[in-house]
Structure formats: C-alpha cells, structure tokens
Design a protein around this motif. Sequence first.
Motif, PDB file in Angstrom:
ATOM      1  N   ASP A  53       0.769  -1.115   0.056  1.00  0.00           N
ATOM      2  CA  ASP A  53       0.058   0.086  -0.014  1.00  0.00           C
ATOM      3  C   ASP A  53       0.745   1.159  -0.022  1.00  0.00           C
ATOM      4  O   ASP A  53       0.298   2.364  -0.087  1.00  0.00           O
ATOM      5  N   ILE A  54       1.778   1.242   0.196  1.00  0.00           N
ATOM      6  CA  ILE A  54       3.074   2.484   0.388  1.00  0.00           C
ATOM      7  C   ILE A  54       3.112   3.222  -1.095  1.00  0.00           C
ATOM      8  O   ILE A  54       3.159   4.291  -0.963  1.00  0.00           O
ATOM      9  N   LEU A  55       2.942   2.547  -2.216  1.00  0.00           N
ATOM     10  CA  LEU A  55       2.703   3.251  -3.491  1.00  0.00           C
ATOM     11  C   LEU A  55       1.453   2.896  -4.308  1.00  0.00           C
ATOM     12  O   LEU A  55       1.176   1.795  -4.234  1.00  0.00           O
ATOM     13  N   ASN A  56       0.941   3.936  -4.827  1.00  0.00           N
ATOM     14  CA  ASN A  56      -0.259   3.487  -5.665  1.00  0.00           C
ATOM     15  C   ASN A  56      -0.159   4.910  -6.804  1.00  0.00           C
ATOM     16  O   ASN A  56       0.783   5.352  -6.984  1.00  0.00           O
ATOM     17  N   SER A  57      -1.228   4.772  -7.620  1.00  0.00           N
ATOM     18  CA  SER A  57      -1.459   5.613  -8.770  1.00  0.00           C
ATOM     19  C   SER A  57      -1.306   7.247  -8.320  1.00  0.00           C
ATOM     20  O   SER A  57      -0.876   7.923  -9.349  1.00  0.00           O
ATOM     21  N   SER A  58      -1.584   7.381  -7.212  1.00  0.00           N
ATOM     22  CA  SER A  58      -1.416   8.674  -6.911  1.00  0.00           C
ATOM     23  C   SER A  58      -0.032   9.033  -6.011  1.00  0.00           C
ATOM     24  O   SER A  58      -0.025  10.425  -5.702  1.00  0.00           O
ATOM     25  N   SER A  59       0.695   8.237  -5.967  1.00  0.00           N
ATOM     26  CA  SER A  59       2.036   8.504  -5.165  1.00  0.00           C
ATOM     27  C   SER A  59       2.973   9.497  -6.030  1.00  0.00           C
ATOM     28  O   SER A  59       2.824   9.308  -7.117  1.00  0.00           O
ATOM     29  N   ASP A  60       3.774   9.817  -5.200  1.00  0.00           N
ATOM     30  CA  ASP A  60       4.808  10.825  -5.715  1.00  0.00           C
ATOM     31  C   ASP A  60       6.134   9.669  -5.847  1.00  0.00           C
ATOM     32  O   ASP A  60       6.546   8.909  -4.812  1.00  0.00           O
ATOM     33  N   PHE A  61       6.667   9.655  -7.090  1.00  0.00           N
ATOM     34  CA  PHE A  61       7.655   8.323  -7.386  1.00  0.00           C
ATOM     35  C   PHE A  61       8.933   9.255  -7.392  1.00  0.00           C
ATOM     36  O   PHE A  61      10.087   8.629  -7.955  1.00  0.00           O
ATOM     37  N   GLN A  62       9.172  10.230  -6.908  1.00  0.00           N
ATOM     38  CA  GLN A  62      10.357  10.913  -6.741  1.00  0.00           C
ATOM     39  C   GLN A  62      11.452  10.534  -5.655  1.00  0.00           C
ATOM     40  O   GLN A  62      10.705  10.140  -4.653  1.00  0.00           O
ATOM     41  N   THR A  63      12.501  10.642  -5.878  1.00  0.00           N
ATOM     42  CA  THR A  63      13.534  10.235  -4.885  1.00  0.00           C
ATOM     43  C   THR A  63      13.635  11.756  -4.076  1.00  0.00           C
ATOM     44  O   THR A  63      13.049  12.493  -4.442  1.00  0.00           O
ATOM     45  N   GLU A  64      14.579  11.585  -3.075  1.00  0.00           N
ATOM     46  CA  GLU A  64      14.663  12.835  -2.412  1.00  0.00           C
ATOM     47  C   GLU A  64      15.494  14.070  -3.213  1.00  0.00           C
ATOM     48  O   GLU A  64      15.077  15.374  -2.809  1.00  0.00           O
ATOM     49  N   ALA A  65      16.169  13.398  -4.137  1.00  0.00           N
ATOM     50  CA  ALA A  65      16.627  14.357  -4.969  1.00  0.00           C
ATOM     51  C   ALA A  65      15.978  14.883  -6.206  1.00  0.00           C
ATOM     52  O   ALA A  65      16.503  15.634  -6.887  1.00  0.00           O
ATOM     53  N   GLY A  66      14.793  14.411  -6.018  1.00  0.00           N
ATOM     54  CA  GLY A  66      13.733  14.696  -7.455  1.00  0.00           C
ATOM     55  C   GLY A  66      13.959  13.957  -8.678  1.00  0.00           C
ATOM     56  O   GLY A  66      13.239  14.471  -9.474  1.00  0.00           O
ATOM     57  N   LEU A  67      14.511  12.897  -8.515  1.00  0.00           N
ATOM     58  CA  LEU A  67      14.678  12.065  -9.660  1.00  0.00           C
ATOM     59  C   LEU A  67      13.398  11.156  -9.938  1.00  0.00           C
ATOM     60  O   LEU A  67      12.875  10.488  -8.708  1.00  0.00           O
ATOM     61  N   ASP A  68      12.750  10.803 -10.828  1.00  0.00           N
ATOM     62  CA  ASP A  68      11.856  10.031 -11.342  1.00  0.00           C
ATOM     63  C   ASP A  68      12.040   8.587 -11.337  1.00  0.00           C
ATOM     64  O   ASP A  68      12.633   8.106 -12.413  1.00  0.00           O
ATOM     65  N   THR A  69      11.696   7.704 -10.361  1.00  0.00           N
ATOM     66  CA  THR A  69      11.754   6.386 -10.246  1.00  0.00           C
ATOM     67  C   THR A  69      11.266   5.373 -11.517  1.00  0.00           C
ATOM     68  O   THR A  69      11.547   4.367 -11.628  1.00  0.00           O
ATOM     69  N   ARG A  70      10.231   6.226 -12.048  1.00  0.00           N
ATOM     70  CA  ARG A  70       9.332   5.631 -13.177  1.00  0.00           C
ATOM     71  C   ARG A  70      10.160   5.561 -14.366  1.00  0.00           C
ATOM     72  O   ARG A  70       9.942   4.787 -15.506  1.00  0.00           O
ATOM     73  N   ASN A  71      11.561   6.343 -14.544  1.00  0.00           N
ATOM     74  CA  ASN A  71      11.982   6.537 -15.696  1.00  0.00           C
ATOM     75  C   ASN A  71      13.244   5.888 -15.840  1.00  0.00           C
ATOM     76  O   ASN A  71      13.738   5.249 -14.702  1.00  0.00           O
ATOM     77  N   TYR A  72      14.103   5.964 -16.848  1.00  0.00           N
ATOM     78  CA  TYR A  72      15.355   5.642 -16.766  1.00  0.00           C
ATOM     79  C   TYR A  72      16.484   6.253 -16.154  1.00  0.00           C
ATOM     80  O   TYR A  72      16.325   7.299 -15.495  1.00  0.00           O
TER      81      TYR A  72
END
Length: 437
Positions: A53-72
């Motif tokens: 339940d930690i992540l779902n479709s409305s979650s923020d997927f960015q690291t603390e440094a602002g990098l998008d974990t959904r991408n390369y």
Amino acid sequence: MKSYKELSREELEQLLRQLGKAYEDAKGRGLKLDMSRGKPSVSQLDMGMDFMDILNSSSDFQTEAGLDTRNYGLMDGIPEAKELMAQMMGVPSAEQVIVCGNASLTVMYDLISRSMTHGVMGNTPWCKQDRVKFLCPAPGYDRHFAITQHFGIEMITVPMTENGPDMDMVEKLVESDACVKGIWCVPKYSNPQGYSYSDETVRRFAALKPAAADFRIYWDNAYAIHHLYEDKQDEILDILSECEKAGNPDIVYEISSTSKVTFAGGGISALAASKANLDDVRSSLTVQTIGFDKINQLRHVRYFKDINGLKAHMRKHAAIIRPKFEAVLQVLEKELDGLGIAEWTNPKGGYFISFECMEGCAKKIVAKCKEAGVVLTGAGATYPYGEDPDDSNIRLAPTFPTPEELAEAADLFVLCVKLVSVETLLEERAMVEKCAC
C-alpha cells in the motif's frame, strides 16, 4: 535415556519391532508436508501486506533528490536504497553499495558469469585459464555450490567449525594455489548450521594473501538482521572495513537482500565492495541493464525508512518463526538426547537447523520421511556435488509449515531417525558377529 549403542541385540530387535509398527501407522496418516526449503510461512508473508500500500497511482515517485523512479537512470540504485542496504549489511558507506534486482542469487551468479567471460578487474577471464577452483565450506548452501558446478568450476570442500571455515586450510589453499579464485561464505547464522564467524575468522579472511590476483571472497550476508531473539544476537565484524585495514580493499564481494524481509522474489538485493570492484561491475552493468526496479527500491525505503524500521519488522518475523525453531529443538531433545545417535545445532538466527545422524544414515532417513509424507532437503545437498562423505548431515527448515504441521513433521522425523539408527546398529552387530565366526 540409555544409548542405543549400549543395547543388546535382543533389545535392539524388540525396539525395531516397536518402531516399525509406529512407522507403518505414521504412513497410514497420509501426511503431505514440506520442510525442504527455507521459505517464509504464509503468516510471515501476510504480516507484511501493507508493504503493497506504500505506492499507488497517486503517489509521488520521486527520490529525495527529485529524480523520477519511473524513468531511466540511476543504474546502480537510488541513493536512499543504497543507504538502507548499507545500514542493513553494516557497511560503512552507501557509496560502497550497488542496489540490484530482486534476488541476491542473481547477483552471485552474475559475478561468477562475468568472471568467467570477462575476468576480474583486467585479469584473464576464467574461461581462458586451465583450471579454476573454488573453496566451499561445508555443510553449506546448496545454491552456492550449484552456481560453481554450473560453470564447471572445481569445488574443494572446507570443513566448517563453530567459528567459521577451517582457516588453516583456507589460508594454505588460497595463498599457495593460483587456481583458487574464490570461496563461498555465509558469515552470519550460516546455512545450515546457524554459526556466525568469530572476529578472528573475519580478520584472517581480511588478511589473506592470495596467490591469484583475481581471488575474491563471496561474502553472502543473507541473514544480517535475521535474529531469533532480542536478547541473544550474534554480531560479526564488517568485512569491508577489516579488508581496508589489512590493505586488501579489493578482496571481497559482500551480497545481501530483503528476500526474507519483505517478499521472497519481491525484495531488493545489493552488492557491497571497494570502489575498484564496483567500477569493474558497473562496466558490465551498463551493457546488461538500463537499471533495476527503482520503484521497488523506493517502496522499500518509504516502508522501512531506516535500519530501525527494518529491525522492528524483523522482530515480527522472529515472533512467528522462533516458536517453530523451539518446538523442533524440544522434540529433538526430548526424543533423541542421550541416545548416542544424533547431534544438532541450536542457532540464534537464520532459517535452518543442522542435524548430524549416524554415518551412512542420512539418505535412508530422508527417504523414509518422504515415503511417510514429509519432504526434507535432499541428503548430501549441503556438500559440493551433493556428496556428503559421511552421509550424515540433514538440513531442517522449520519456517514454512504451520505449527500443527511442524509438530507432525518433527515427530515423524525423530521416528525415522530412531528406526534407521536401530536398523544400522543391528546390521553392524550382524557384521561383527559374522567376522567373529
């Protein structure tokens, strides 16, 4: 109890009839129980379902440094996951860690495969060398041995002690034979005995002077935080720090994962090593992958936050599996202690109990258990090539069955141990009597 070895032939024959009847009754119960692998139980897996339940479709997927974990990007892991795994493994710095995929076994396989085809840090690939040897402390982890056997690497058995591998033998072989390229190690709550390496053993590993420049210690720290007791916990020295102190920073690869922390097959794994080793590994990773599952890494970080969160979660695991270990050990002590036919370990962590029966009996015991409906790890699996020279070691895995199933399995196991032991003693007596004639 009176030792079976002190019984007369008539007493043994009477006991054999009693045990044989009990065994036939047990076979009639139609048991179907599996104690063959160190798997988390359903209750352990259910315990951590909120992890999903930690992540779902409305979650923020960015690291603390602002990098998008959904991408390369971030091929060797997100910084937060590196820090979490460094804390779990007891590694001094997150910079010494690469976070990989879902299984540490894959990391170890890749290390061996890479060494075979491309060599270690510029050295000749193993496939182009005449002979490649690996040291295998035994009893040990069957999947370690399967990897080296898969690549045709010659395996040399090294006896295990309560303090770790026989270091006199390790030092002699590593420092005199350039064909020896590595050694498998489970340094904490070892598989299957549950032993943890002493400080002296860790320091002697760190101080090795290998004859081969491409020798590495494969330090599989699988049970780094897998304690059974809050007040009785083994701790080991950090191998990376000790290697640095000894002037051997490049001699070790340390591997671990959360496979028995979150979900088996759904965790994250990590490799910790010197910068030179990690740079060497990265040179292949850039070709092998565009990056591991960073979303799963982020899920782990957000769920556990830090080492304290990991430890709190592992206390829940311990609360489930500790009574199972204790139940099996109580049955062993009640039914077998004093009979002179078996010994076993009493671990403070990990996933296994190592059982030593009379020489030549392990395969027969495992076969009888299987015939009556209880599947155990194959006899010999804890040795290279599946060959236990004494045919005496059996690995018990108490974690997966329910408490009720475990009670039935333990009762059947000790029955089979007694039955096979009495049969063996009678055969030995008959042979002695025959020779006397």
